[in-house]
Design a protein around this motif. Structure first.
Motif, PDB file in Angstrom:
ATOM      1  N   ALA A   1       0.815  -1.217   0.000  1.00 44.26           N
ATOM      2  CA  ALA A   1       0.000   0.000   0.000  1.00 44.26           C
ATOM      3  C   ALA A   1       0.847   1.264   0.000  1.00 44.26           C
ATOM      4  O   ALA A   1       0.307   2.375  -0.052  1.00 44.26           O
ATOM      5  CB  ALA A   1      -0.928   0.008   1.212  1.00 44.26           C
ATOM      6  N   GLY A   2       2.164   1.114   0.074  1.00 43.12           N
ATOM      7  CA  GLY A   2       3.038   2.268   0.063  1.00 43.12           C
ATOM      8  C   GLY A   2       3.349   2.825   1.434  1.00 43.12           C
ATOM      9  O   GLY A   2       3.791   3.973   1.564  1.00 43.12           O
ATOM     10  N   VAL A   3       3.127   2.024   2.458  1.00 40.75           N
ATOM     11  CA  VAL A   3       3.445   2.428   3.824  1.00 40.75           C
ATOM     12  C   VAL A   3       4.825   1.881   4.170  1.00 40.75           C
ATOM     13  O   VAL A   3       5.105   0.699   3.938  1.00 40.75           O
ATOM     14  CB  VAL A   3       2.394   1.903   4.821  1.00 40.75           C
ATOM     15  N   ARG A   4       5.668   2.704   4.741  1.00 36.13           N
ATOM     16  CA  ARG A   4       7.017   2.259   5.119  1.00 36.13           C
ATOM     17  C   ARG A   4       6.928   1.431   6.384  1.00 36.13           C
ATOM     18  O   ARG A   4       6.605   1.924   7.468  1.00 36.13           O
ATOM     19  CB  ARG A   4       7.919   3.476   5.334  1.00 36.13           C
ATOM     20  N   VAL A   5       7.198   0.143   6.234  1.00 36.57           N
ATOM     21  CA  VAL A   5       7.205  -0.814   7.336  1.00 36.57           C
ATOM     22  C   VAL A   5       8.474  -1.648   7.231  1.00 36.57           C
ATOM     23  O   VAL A   5       9.137  -1.657   6.190  1.00 36.57           O
ATOM     24  CB  VAL A   5       5.961  -1.745   7.297  1.00 36.57           C
ATOM     25  N   PRO A   6       8.848  -2.372   8.288  1.00 41.68           N
ATOM     26  CA  PRO A   6       9.990  -3.284   8.158  1.00 41.68           C
ATOM     27  C   PRO A   6       9.697  -4.320   7.070  1.00 41.68           C
ATOM     28  O   PRO A   6       8.611  -4.905   7.042  1.00 41.68           O
ATOM     29  CB  PRO A   6      10.077  -3.944   9.537  1.00 41.68           C
ATOM     30  N   ASP A   7      10.651  -4.518   6.197  1.00 38.07           N
ATOM     31  CA  ASP A   7      10.466  -5.472   5.109  1.00 38.07           C
ATOM     32  C   ASP A   7      10.381  -6.892   5.681  1.00 38.07           C
ATOM     33  O   ASP A   7      11.329  -7.359   6.317  1.00 38.07           O
ATOM     34  CB  ASP A   7      11.646  -5.374   4.142  1.00 38.07           C
ATOM     35  N   PRO A   8       9.246  -7.595   5.510  1.00 38.55           N
ATOM     36  CA  PRO A   8       9.143  -8.961   6.034  1.00 38.55           C
ATOM     37  C   PRO A   8       9.984  -9.925   5.204  1.00 38.55           C
ATOM     38  O   PRO A   8       9.985  -9.863   3.973  1.00 38.55           O
ATOM     39  CB  PRO A   8       7.651  -9.276   5.918  1.00 38.55           C
ATOM     40  N   ILE A   9      10.697 -10.824   5.888  1.00 35.40           N
ATOM     41  CA  ILE A   9      11.615 -11.729   5.193  1.00 35.40           C
ATOM     42  C   ILE A   9      11.160 -13.179   5.277  1.00 35.40           C
ATOM     43  O   ILE A   9      11.112 -13.886   4.271  1.00 35.40           O
ATOM     44  CB  ILE A   9      13.039 -11.584   5.767  1.00 35.40           C
ATOM     45  N   ALA A  10      10.817 -13.650   6.456  1.00 35.01           N
ATOM     46  CA  ALA A  10      10.412 -15.049   6.618  1.00 35.01           C
ATOM     47  C   ALA A  10       9.649 -15.196   7.925  1.00 35.01           C
ATOM     48  O   ALA A  10       9.770 -14.373   8.844  1.00 35.01           O
ATOM     49  CB  ALA A  10      11.622 -15.981   6.605  1.00 35.01           C
ATOM     50  N   VAL A  11       8.878 -16.274   8.017  1.00 37.87           N
ATOM     51  CA  VAL A  11       8.167 -16.592   9.249  1.00 37.87           C
ATOM     52  C   VAL A  11       8.254 -18.094   9.477  1.00 37.87           C
ATOM     53  O   VAL A  11       8.151 -18.886   8.530  1.00 37.87           O
ATOM     54  CB  VAL A  11       6.692 -16.124   9.189  1.00 37.87           C
ATOM     55  N   GLN A  12       8.493 -18.484  10.721  1.00 39.97           N
ATOM     56  CA  GLN A  12       8.587 -19.898  11.081  1.00 39.97           C
ATOM     57  C   GLN A  12       8.020 -20.056  12.484  1.00 39.97           C
ATOM     58  O   GLN A  12       8.592 -19.560  13.449  1.00 39.97           O
ATOM     59  CB  GLN A  12      10.039 -20.375  11.031  1.00 39.97           C
ATOM     60  N   ARG A  13       6.897 -20.722  12.585  1.00 35.34           N
ATOM     61  CA  ARG A  13       6.188 -20.889  13.854  1.00 35.34           C
ATOM     62  C   ARG A  13       6.007 -19.545  14.549  1.00 35.34           C
ATOM     63  O   ARG A  13       5.334 -18.675  14.026  1.00 35.34           O
ATOM     64  CB  ARG A  13       6.902 -21.882  14.771  1.00 35.34           C
ATOM     65  N   ASN A  14       6.629 -19.342  15.712  1.00 37.06           N
ATOM     66  CA  ASN A  14       6.451 -18.114  16.477  1.00 37.06           C
ATOM     67  C   ASN A  14       7.583 -17.110  16.279  1.00 37.06           C
ATOM     68  O   ASN A  14       7.769 -16.209  17.093  1.00 37.06           O
ATOM     69  CB  ASN A  14       6.330 -18.435  17.980  1.00 37.06           C
ATOM     70  N   VAL A  15       8.331 -17.260  15.185  1.00 39.46           N
ATOM     71  CA  VAL A  15       9.471 -16.380  14.908  1.00 39.46           C
ATOM     72  C   VAL A  15       9.268 -15.674  13.568  1.00 39.46           C
ATOM     73  O   VAL A  15       9.005 -16.319  12.546  1.00 39.46           O
ATOM     74  CB  VAL A  15      10.795 -17.166  14.879  1.00 39.46           C
ATOM     75  N   LEU A  16       9.395 -14.351  13.593  1.00 35.39           N
ATOM     76  CA  LEU A  16       9.267 -13.532  12.393  1.00 35.39           C
ATOM     77  C   LEU A  16      10.609 -12.871  12.099  1.00 35.39           C
ATOM     78  O   LEU A  16      11.195 -12.229  12.972  1.00 35.39           O
ATOM     79  CB  LEU A  16       8.191 -12.460  12.612  1.00 35.39           C
ATOM     80  N   VAL A  17      11.106 -13.040  10.877  1.00 37.72           N
ATOM     81  CA  VAL A  17      12.353 -12.400  10.439  1.00 37.72           C
ATOM     82  C   VAL A  17      11.992 -11.205   9.574  1.00 37.72           C
ATOM     83  O   VAL A  17      11.182 -11.320   8.648  1.00 37.72           O
ATOM     84  CB  VAL A  17      13.247 -13.375   9.636  1.00 37.72           C
ATOM     85  N   MET A  18      12.585 -10.057   9.881  1.00 38.55           N
ATOM     86  CA  MET A  18      12.257  -8.855   9.118  1.00 38.55           C
ATOM     87  C   MET A  18      13.458  -7.912   9.071  1.00 38.55           C
ATOM     88  O   MET A  18      14.499  -8.170   9.687  1.00 38.55           O
ATOM     89  CB  MET A  18      11.051  -8.141   9.740  1.00 38.55           C
ATOM     90  N   GLU A  19      13.292  -6.859   8.333  1.00 37.31           N
ATOM     91  CA  GLU A  19      14.345  -5.858   8.170  1.00 37.31           C
ATOM     92  C   GLU A  19      14.737  -5.257   9.517  1.00 37.31           C
ATOM     93  O   GLU A  19      13.885  -4.954  10.356  1.00 37.31           O
ATOM     94  CB  GLU A  19      13.835  -4.758   7.240  1.00 37.31           C
ATOM     95  N   TYR A  20      16.035  -5.078   9.705  1.00 41.72           N
ATOM     96  CA  TYR A  20      16.542  -4.390  10.898  1.00 41.72           C
ATOM     97  C   TYR A  20      16.492  -2.895  10.660  1.00 41.72           C
ATOM     98  O   TYR A  20      16.910  -2.392   9.611  1.00 41.72           O
ATOM     99  CB  TYR A  20      17.978  -4.828  11.184  1.00 41.72           C
ATOM    100  N   LEU A  21      15.986  -2.164  11.631  1.00 40.38           N
ATOM    101  CA  LEU A  21      15.897  -0.713  11.543  1.00 40.38           C
ATOM    102  C   LEU A  21      16.891  -0.099  12.520  1.00 40.38           C
ATOM    103  O   LEU A  21      16.811  -0.322  13.723  1.00 40.38           O
ATOM    104  CB  LEU A  21      14.477  -0.244  11.879  1.00 40.38           C
ATOM    105  N   GLY A  22      17.831   0.657  11.987  1.00 44.84           N
ATOM    106  CA  GLY A  22      18.849   1.277  12.816  1.00 44.84           C
ATOM    107  C   GLY A  22      20.201   1.231  12.140  1.00 44.84           C
ATOM    108  O   GLY A  22      20.309   0.919  10.944  1.00 44.84           O
ATOM    109  N   ASP A  23      21.238   1.524  12.908  1.00 44.38           N
ATOM    110  CA  ASP A  23      22.585   1.480  12.358  1.00 44.38           C
ATOM    111  C   ASP A  23      23.452   0.573  13.225  1.00 44.38           C
ATOM    112  O   ASP A  23      22.937  -0.178  14.059  1.00 44.38           O
ATOM    113  CB  ASP A  23      23.188   2.887  12.248  1.00 44.38           C
ATOM    114  N   GLU A  24      24.762   0.667  13.049  1.00 42.72           N
ATOM    115  CA  GLU A  24      25.672  -0.216  13.780  1.00 42.72           C
ATOM    116  C   GLU A  24      25.723   0.096  15.275  1.00 42.72           C
ATOM    117  O   GLU A  24      26.124  -0.744  16.081  1.00 42.72           O
ATOM    118  CB  GLU A  24      27.077  -0.119  13.181  1.00 42.72           C
ATOM    119  N   THR A  25      25.328   1.297  15.642  1.00 41.44           N
ATOM    120  CA  THR A  25      25.439   1.696  17.041  1.00 41.44           C
ATOM    121  C   THR A  25      24.181   1.442  17.852  1.00 41.44           C
ATOM    122  O   THR A  25      24.243   1.165  19.040  1.00 41.44           O
ATOM    123  CB  THR A  25      25.809   3.184  17.149  1.00 41.44           C
ATOM    124  N   ARG A  26      23.018   1.531  17.216  1.00 40.43           N
ATOM    125  CA  ARG A  26      21.772   1.336  17.958  1.00 40.43           C
ATOM    126  C   ARG A  26      20.602   1.116  17.008  1.00 40.43           C
ATOM    127  O   ARG A  26      20.669   1.438  15.815  1.00 40.43           O
ATOM    128  CB  ARG A  26      21.471   2.537  18.856  1.00 40.43           C
TER     129      ARG A  26
END
Length: 292
Positions: free
Chosen positions: A158-183
């Motif tokens: 829809a054009g909303v900036r959200v973490p990019d979803p990558i994968a899902v397995q049972r109760n674990v969701l993998v998605m884009e990390y938001l931030g930099d190397e420090t925090r």
């Protein structure tokens, strides 16, 4: 006396075709060896995680089923190593993880045993996807995680900036990390807003686009918006409902009120009712393919 004769075993086996016994192959197969190796690798993986320092604090979120889900994500090439916690909550914890090619991702691990149905109930009632599983905590949580993955996909489309979803397995969701190397990326509440008026316009447009795509966030506030590399990003969309949910209007009004109140404190001319009127007048909500 032949061994076993006193128990009547010899007579029962007489006349049996020896070829039938030859067909029973109890030797080790390649599948057996692979299974044993995977069992050993999984045990080592679980032991390694349990002994990791950062999990001694947040280890309650990791049961054997969660270890198995993480192990599957490793085997499938989505993650290679797991780092420290980014955030902790009542329902889930978020951790840093290393993906192939040294990419940092985030993994959100939902607590199956600790999840509170009372907090989920308002978002589940009236949703046909949960009609048959509402009383089963594990099934609800697993469906909830898939729902968050689907909501991320729909919001992104829809054009909303959200973490990019990558994968899902049972109760674990993998998605884009938001931030930099420090925090990790700060929430809107902790970020330094150079231009609150522009930020408000962006969030207003996000709410409209979500509604236009048939979704209401349901828990939108300055705590579920983060600033990543100068961009506003909507997070925590697991509870988002479709516009046909019986409480969708109430949730939308609450989202608008929370957002407007925050920006009003920042000096922006914002009002919850005005924001709600704008969203419903400028959007044409619809139920499309792939409802999350």
């Amino acid at each position: 006396m032949v061994a076993g004769e006193e128990f009547g075993l010899v007579e029962e086996t007489e006349g049996v075709d020896g070829d039938e016994w030859e067909q029973l192959d109890v030797s080790d197969t390649e599948a057996d060896r692979i299974a044993r190796r995977q069992d050993r690798e999984f045990s080592e993986f679980r032991k390694r995680l349990k002994n990791t320092e950062q999990f001694k604090v947040t280890g309650g979120v990791f049961d054997d089923a969660t270890f198995a889900a993480l192990y599957k994500l490793v085997q499938d090439g989505y993650i290679e190593a797991i780092g420290g916690p980014i955030s902790t909550g009542k329902e889930a914890d978020v951790f840093e993880a290393l993906a192939p090619e040294d990419e940092t991702v985030a993994i959100k691990v939902y607590r199956i045993n600790a999840s509170d149905f009372r907090q989920m109930r308002d978002y589940l009632e009236g949703d046909p996807r949960f009609e048959n599983i509402r009383g089963d905590k594990k099934r609800v949580v697993l469906a909830w995680v898939k729902k968050e993955y689907g909501n991320l996909l729909r919001a992104k489309k829809a054009g909303v900036r959200v973490p990019d979803p990558i994968a899902v397995q049972r109760n674990v969701l993998v998605m884009e990390y938001l931030g930099d190397e420090t925090r990790a990326a700060p929430t809107l509440d902790d970020a330094d807003l150079g231009n609150p008026e522009t930020a408000y316009e962006v969030v207003r447009e996000y709410i409209r686009r979500l509604y236009d795509a048939g979704l209401v966030h349901g828990d939108l506030s300055e705590y579920n918006l983060v600033v990543d590399d100068g961009e506003l990003v909507v997070i925590d969309v697991g509870q988002a409902v479709t516009v046909h949910h019986p409480n969708s209007e109430e949730f939308l009004r609450r989202d608008c009120r929370n957002v407007a109140n925050f920006f009003a404190r920042e000096g922006v001319d914002a009002d919850g009712d005005d924001l709600y009127d704008y969203v419903v007048s400028e959007a044409d909500p619809r139920e499309g393919e792939g409802v999350a």
